[in-house]
Structures are given as C-alpha cells and as structure tokens.
Design a protein around this motif. Structure first.
Motif, PDB file in Angstrom:
ATOM      1  N   LEU A  15       0.831  -1.201   0.000  1.00 53.18           N
ATOM      2  CA  LEU A  15       0.000   0.000   0.000  1.00 53.18           C
ATOM      3  C   LEU A  15       0.866   1.251   0.000  1.00 53.18           C
ATOM      4  O   LEU A  15       0.607   2.192  -0.747  1.00 53.18           O
ATOM      5  CB  LEU A  15      -0.939  -0.001   1.208  1.00 53.18           C
ATOM      6  N   SER A  16       1.897   1.239   0.800  1.00 56.38           N
ATOM      7  CA  SER A  16       2.797   2.385   0.880  1.00 56.38           C
ATOM      8  C   SER A  16       3.461   2.668  -0.469  1.00 56.38           C
ATOM      9  O   SER A  16       3.496   3.813  -0.933  1.00 56.38           O
ATOM     10  CB  SER A  16       3.856   2.112   1.956  1.00 56.38           C
ATOM     11  N   LYS A  17       3.977   1.629  -1.098  1.00 60.81           N
ATOM     12  CA  LYS A  17       4.640   1.793  -2.407  1.00 60.81           C
ATOM     13  C   LYS A  17       3.644   2.246  -3.476  1.00 60.81           C
ATOM     14  O   LYS A  17       3.935   3.130  -4.275  1.00 60.81           O
ATOM     15  CB  LYS A  17       5.304   0.491  -2.847  1.00 60.81           C
ATOM     16  N   ALA A  18       2.470   1.616  -3.488  1.00 62.58           N
ATOM     17  CA  ALA A  18       1.457   1.973  -4.489  1.00 62.58           C
ATOM     18  C   ALA A  18       0.985   3.403  -4.299  1.00 62.58           C
ATOM     19  O   ALA A  18       0.839   4.157  -5.269  1.00 62.58           O
ATOM     20  CB  ALA A  18       0.285   1.002  -4.425  1.00 62.58           C
ATOM     21  N   ALA A  19       0.753   3.803  -3.061  1.00 60.71           N
ATOM     22  CA  ALA A  19       0.302   5.169  -2.784  1.00 60.71           C
ATOM     23  C   ALA A  19       1.374   6.180  -3.196  1.00 60.71           C
ATOM     24  O   ALA A  19       1.063   7.219  -3.784  1.00 60.71           O
ATOM     25  CB  ALA A  19      -0.043   5.321  -1.307  1.00 60.71           C
ATOM     26  N   ALA A  20       2.629   5.862  -2.895  1.00 58.64           N
ATOM     27  CA  ALA A  20       3.725   6.749  -3.298  1.00 58.64           C
ATOM     28  C   ALA A  20       3.783   6.844  -4.825  1.00 58.64           C
ATOM     29  O   ALA A  20       3.939   7.938  -5.384  1.00 58.64           O
ATOM     30  CB  ALA A  20       5.055   6.243  -2.739  1.00 58.64           C
ATOM     31  N   GLY A  21       3.633   5.701  -5.486  1.00 60.58           N
ATOM     32  CA  GLY A  21       3.655   5.689  -6.943  1.00 60.58           C
ATOM     33  C   GLY A  21       2.533   6.520  -7.540  1.00 60.58           C
ATOM     34  O   GLY A  21       2.741   7.275  -8.495  1.00 60.58           O
ATOM     35  N   LEU A  22       1.333   6.405  -6.974  1.00 62.01           N
ATOM     36  CA  LEU A  22       0.196   7.202  -7.455  1.00 62.01           C
ATOM     37  C   LEU A  22       0.443   8.697  -7.244  1.00 62.01           C
ATOM     38  O   LEU A  22       0.105   9.505  -8.102  1.00 62.01           O
ATOM     39  CB  LEU A  22      -1.092   6.772  -6.755  1.00 62.01           C
ATOM     40  N   LEU A  73      -2.101  -3.259 -10.038  1.00 62.27           N
ATOM     41  CA  LEU A  73      -0.759  -2.703  -9.888  1.00 62.27           C
ATOM     42  C   LEU A  73       0.015  -2.831 -11.196  1.00 62.27           C
ATOM     43  O   LEU A  73       0.756  -1.922 -11.577  1.00 62.27           O
ATOM     44  CB  LEU A  73      -0.006  -3.398  -8.754  1.00 62.27           C
ATOM     45  N   HIS A  74      -0.173  -3.949 -11.897  1.00 66.40           N
ATOM     46  CA  HIS A  74       0.468  -4.105 -13.205  1.00 66.40           C
ATOM     47  C   HIS A  74      -0.067  -3.049 -14.179  1.00 66.40           C
ATOM     48  O   HIS A  74       0.701  -2.509 -14.985  1.00 66.40           O
ATOM     49  CB  HIS A  74       0.252  -5.517 -13.764  1.00 66.40           C
ATOM     50  N   PHE A  75      -1.364  -2.772 -14.103  1.00 63.28           N
ATOM     51  CA  PHE A  75      -1.926  -1.721 -14.957  1.00 63.28           C
ATOM     52  C   PHE A  75      -1.262  -0.378 -14.663  1.00 63.28           C
ATOM     53  O   PHE A  75      -0.852   0.343 -15.575  1.00 63.28           O
ATOM     54  CB  PHE A  75      -3.447  -1.600 -14.770  1.00 63.28           C
ATOM     55  N   LEU A  76      -1.186   0.002 -13.389  1.00 63.53           N
ATOM     56  CA  LEU A  76      -0.603   1.295 -13.026  1.00 63.53           C
ATOM     57  C   LEU A  76       0.871   1.367 -13.422  1.00 63.53           C
ATOM     58  O   LEU A  76       1.357   2.421 -13.862  1.00 63.53           O
ATOM     59  CB  LEU A  76      -0.778   1.552 -11.527  1.00 63.53           C
TER      60      LEU A  76
END
Length: 160
Positions: A18-25, A53-56
């Motif tokens: 979640l942390s990595k994905a949120a940072a990426g977004l 996540l693969h889509f993003l």
C-alpha cells in the motif's frame, strides 16, 4: 452506473504494498514518472498477482513513452498484457492496451482491444452490475470509481 477499479486489496492496508502503491500514485499525479516507475515496480514485486498494480505500472511506462522514451512503449504493452493475464475482466487495462497500440501505430491490434471494451460496455447494466458487485464483495477489496480511468486518459491525451 460507474465501473469500479480495484487497486489494492484491503487486507494489505498499512502494508509495504500500500505504501509503495500510494507513493507511486502520488508521483504519477505529479507526473514524476521516474519516481512513479520505481515505486510501482516495487509494489508489483511485493504483489505480483495484483492486476491493477500491473496496470498502473504499465500506465507509468506508457506515459514515459509518450514523453519521448520510445523504448518504454513495448514495456507498457507487456505490462497491460500481464494485467490482463492476471485478470481478463480488467477492462481498463484492455482499453489502455488499445491506446498503447494506437500510439504504436498498430491500428488493427488497437481496434481489437477497443472492440472488446466496447462489447463489455454494451453488456446489459444489470448483468454488469451483478458481475461487478459479486467480484467486489467476494474479494473484500478497496475500490475507486471510474473517474480514475478518465483521469488517466486525460493524462495521456495532454502529453501526446
């Protein structure tokens, strides 16, 4: 009825994914594409079976390609394909795969993917709603509305 995009499973709340994905977004919203790519790649490594996540991650590569790094387009296409291998019903990945093929001037491939998205859109609303609702409730996932898809489309349009 707005479609929903499942981004991060609820059971990963507070986790490193979640942390990595949120940072990426966050980086993606600010068009900090190198940083977004690093964060999304880290999230994908932690949750390799997460189609969204693969889509993003693919979207990040797609945006990099649109900004001039043409080699990233093939990586973006592969990312969208991986998202679809993990979840064939991921219509947003299919739509953006069509956009990537369009940008790559592969018109026949783009047409195939746009047709598939269009066929899903023409599905009777009650059938689509039941399918969407059963998927969301059975998987216990966090969702965001289709506005995210429109925002991503606008990002791509504004660059190229």
């Amino acid at each position: 009825m707005a479609e929903e995009l499942v981004v991060i499973p609820r059971n990963d709340r507070g986790s490193e994914v979640l942390s990595k994905a949120a940072a990426g977004l966050g980086h993606l919203k600010r068009m900090e594409l190198r940083e977004a790519s690093q964060a999304m790649n880290a999230a994908v490594q932690l949750a390799p079976r997460n189609s969204h996540l693969h889509f993003l991650n693919a979207l990040t590569y797609h945006l990099q390609a649109k900004q001039g790094d043409a080699q990233k387009m093939d990586v973006a296409i592969e990312g969208y394909l991986q998202a679809l291998r993990l979840d064939p019903s991921n219509w947003i990945a299919r739509e953006f795969l069509g956009l990537a093929h369009l940008d790559h001037r592969n018109f026949d491939e783009a047409k195939v993917h746009f047709s598939e998205v269009s066929m899903k859109a023409s599905m009777p609303a009650d059938k689509a709603a039941k399918r969407s609702a059963s998927r969301v409730t059975s998987s216990g996932t966090r969702t965001c509305k289709g506005r995210s898809a429109r925002k991503a489309t606008r990002m791509l349009s504004s660059i190229g």
